[in-house]
Design a protein around this motif. Structure first.
Motif, PDB file in Angstrom:
ATOM      1  N   ALA A 149       6.471 -21.205  54.181  1.00 19.71           N
ATOM      2  CA  ALA A 149       6.301 -19.757  54.096  1.00 19.71           C
ATOM      3  C   ALA A 149       4.809 -19.450  54.171  1.00 19.71           C
ATOM      4  O   ALA A 149       4.079 -19.650  53.212  1.00 19.71           O
ATOM      5  N   VAL A 150       4.350 -18.995  55.301  1.00 17.77           N
ATOM      6  CA  VAL A 150       2.942 -18.744  55.521  1.00 17.77           C
ATOM      7  C   VAL A 150       2.683 -17.241  55.458  1.00 17.77           C
ATOM      8  O   VAL A 150       3.365 -16.464  56.111  1.00 17.77           O
ATOM      9  N   ASP A 151       1.684 -16.876  54.672  1.00 17.72           N
ATOM     10  CA  ASP A 151       1.257 -15.477  54.622  1.00 17.72           C
ATOM     11  C   ASP A 151       0.031 -15.371  55.526  1.00 17.72           C
ATOM     12  O   ASP A 151      -1.072 -15.770  55.155  1.00 17.72           O
ATOM     13  N   GLU A 152       0.234 -14.834  56.715  1.00 13.28           N
ATOM     14  CA  GLU A 152      -0.833 -14.806  57.707  1.00 13.28           C
ATOM     15  C   GLU A 152      -2.027 -13.972  57.257  1.00 13.28           C
ATOM     16  O   GLU A 152      -3.164 -14.289  57.576  1.00 13.28           O
ATOM     17  N   ALA A 153      -1.787 -12.910  56.496  1.00 16.63           N
ATOM     18  CA  ALA A 153      -2.895 -12.069  56.018  1.00 16.63           C
ATOM     19  C   ALA A 153      -3.788 -12.864  55.064  1.00 16.63           C
ATOM     20  O   ALA A 153      -5.017 -12.798  55.142  1.00 16.63           O
ATOM     21  N   LYS A 154      -3.159 -13.652  54.160  1.00 14.50           N
ATOM     22  CA  LYS A 154      -3.937 -14.467  53.231  1.00 14.50           C
ATOM     23  C   LYS A 154      -4.695 -15.570  53.977  1.00 14.50           C
ATOM     24  O   LYS A 154      -5.833 -15.886  53.636  1.00 14.50           O
ATOM     25  N   GLN A 155      -4.083 -16.142  54.989  1.00 11.08           N
ATOM     26  CA  GLN A 155      -4.757 -17.175  55.781  1.00 11.08           C
ATOM     27  C   GLN A 155      -5.984 -16.600  56.478  1.00 11.08           C
ATOM     28  O   GLN A 155      -7.047 -17.205  56.488  1.00 11.08           O
ATOM     29  N   GLN A 156      -5.831 -15.412  57.054  1.00 12.87           N
ATOM     30  CA  GLN A 156      -6.943 -14.786  57.763  1.00 12.87           C
ATOM     31  C   GLN A 156      -8.066 -14.444  56.789  1.00 12.87           C
ATOM     32  O   GLN A 156      -9.237 -14.667  57.098  1.00 12.87           O
ATOM     33  N   ALA A 157      -7.715 -13.928  55.620  1.00 11.56           N
ATOM     34  CA  ALA A 157      -8.727 -13.603  54.609  1.00 11.56           C
ATOM     35  C   ALA A 157      -9.475 -14.865  54.179  1.00 11.56           C
ATOM     36  O   ALA A 157     -10.705 -14.855  54.026  1.00 11.56           O
ATOM     37  N   THR A 159      -9.882 -17.658  55.941  1.00 12.39           N
ATOM     38  CA  THR A 159     -10.677 -18.142  57.063  1.00 12.39           C
ATOM     39  C   THR A 159     -11.931 -17.302  57.269  1.00 12.39           C
ATOM     40  O   THR A 159     -13.004 -17.838  57.537  1.00 12.39           O
ATOM     41  N   GLU A 160     -11.813 -15.985  57.129  1.00 11.10           N
ATOM     42  CA  GLU A 160     -12.927 -15.102  57.443  1.00 11.10           C
ATOM     43  C   GLU A 160     -13.844 -14.815  56.259  1.00 11.10           C
ATOM     44  O   GLU A 160     -15.032 -14.559  56.445  1.00 11.10           O
ATOM     45  N   VAL A 161     -13.317 -14.849  55.028  1.00 13.04           N
ATOM     46  CA  VAL A 161     -14.128 -14.453  53.875  1.00 13.04           C
ATOM     47  C   VAL A 161     -14.371 -15.630  52.919  1.00 13.04           C
ATOM     48  O   VAL A 161     -15.511 -16.012  52.657  1.00 13.04           O
ATOM     49  N   THR A 162     -13.321 -16.189  52.386  1.00 12.16           N
ATOM     50  CA  THR A 162     -13.445 -17.211  51.348  1.00 12.16           C
ATOM     51  C   THR A 162     -14.099 -18.484  51.853  1.00 12.16           C
ATOM     52  O   THR A 162     -15.046 -18.982  51.231  1.00 12.16           O
ATOM     53  N   PHE A 163     -13.626 -19.005  52.962  1.00 15.84           N
ATOM     54  CA  PHE A 163     -14.140 -20.289  53.476  1.00 15.84           C
ATOM     55  C   PHE A 163     -15.629 -20.218  53.817  1.00 15.84           C
ATOM     56  O   PHE A 163     -16.392 -21.081  53.413  1.00 15.84           O
ATOM     57  N   PRO A 164     -16.094 -19.178  54.544  1.00 14.67           N
ATOM     58  CA  PRO A 164     -17.540 -19.106  54.833  1.00 14.67           C
ATOM     59  C   PRO A 164     -18.372 -19.048  53.553  1.00 14.67           C
ATOM     60  O   PRO A 164     -19.469 -19.602  53.498  1.00 14.67           O
ATOM     61  N   THR A 165     -17.868 -18.380  52.507  1.00 16.11           N
ATOM     62  CA  THR A 165     -18.580 -18.304  51.240  1.00 16.11           C
ATOM     63  C   THR A 165     -18.691 -19.688  50.616  1.00 16.11           C
ATOM     64  O   THR A 165     -19.736 -20.092  50.123  1.00 16.11           O
ATOM     65  N   LEU A 166     -17.581 -20.435  50.614  1.00 15.96           N
ATOM     66  CA  LEU A 166     -17.579 -21.780  50.051  1.00 15.96           C
ATOM     67  C   LEU A 166     -18.495 -22.713  50.846  1.00 15.96           C
ATOM     68  O   LEU A 166     -19.158 -23.584  50.264  1.00 15.96           O
ATOM     69  N   LYS A 167     -18.551 -22.515  52.113  1.00 14.13           N
ATOM     70  CA  LYS A 167     -19.324 -23.373  53.002  1.00 14.13           C
ATOM     71  C   LYS A 167     -20.825 -23.208  52.757  1.00 14.13           C
ATOM     72  O   LYS A 167     -21.583 -24.170  52.891  1.00 14.13           O
ATOM     73  N   LYS A 168     -21.271 -21.997  52.357  1.00 13.00           N
ATOM     74  CA  LYS A 168     -22.703 -21.716  52.130  1.00 13.00           C
ATOM     75  C   LYS A 168     -23.213 -22.434  50.903  1.00 13.00           C
ATOM     76  O   LYS A 168     -24.386 -22.758  50.828  1.00 13.00           O
TER      77      LYS A 168
END
Length: 169
Positions: A149-157, A159-168
């Motif tokens: 069960a994939v929530d595409e909105a959560k995945q996009q959020a 990928t675009e917001v959380t992951f770049p923050t963690l990466k910095k």
């Protein structure tokens, strides 16, 4: 005179030979016929003196035909043809839990090995099991996992917001 003629024959074979190992054997004989010692030949072809002596003995005993490589048939099979067929039928027609294993759905190389050991006795390495499966016309793949069960909105959020923050950080 015979040595010169033989040397020409060996040289001709060397020039035509495409297999590196046969070329090496011809070269050893050629160098021997030119008067080189076994030690010199071994150093030239990158083999042991013992190997050179084996080539020379084979040539003395059977001529050029004695230099031909014999291929090993390998170790005898540990399972009979009937046992192999039974194994194949078990893998194809049942799942592991139907024959007493905890795994419900998928045969793995490890489980196949355990089944062989339990039913027939011999033990195999995972590579040996893989080769046997191939000989029996079976193939296997490593499982891949997908989310049910994939929530595409959560995945996009993510990928675009959380992951770049963690990466910095």
């Amino acid at each position: 005179m015979e040595t010169k003629q033989t040397r020409i024959e060996i040289e001709t074979l060397m020039k035509k030979e495409k297999d590196r190992r046969m070329f090496e054997r011809y070269q050893a004989i050629y160098l021997h016929l030119k008067g080189k010692t076994a030690l010199d030949i071994a150093e030239t072809i990158g083999r042991t003196e013992r190997t050179v002596f084996k080539y020379l003995r084979a040539y003395r005993e059977a001529g050029v035909a004695g230099l031909q490589m014999n291929y090993s048939t390998g170790a005898p099979e540990r399972l009979t043809k009937e046992q192999q067929e039974q194994l194949k039928q078990t893998i194809v027609s049942s799942v592991p839990h139907e024959v007493g294993f905890c795994s419900k759905y998928s045969w793995t190389l490890y489980l196949i090995g355990e089944y062989i050991k339990r039913e027939f006795g011999p033990t195999y390495s995972l590579r040996g099991i893989s080769k046997m499966a191939h000989r029996l016309g079976l193939s296997y793949t490593k499982p891949t996992y997908t989310l049910a069960a994939v929530d595409e909105a959560k995945q996009q959020a993510f990928t675009e917001v959380t992951f770049p923050t963690l990466k910095k950080d």
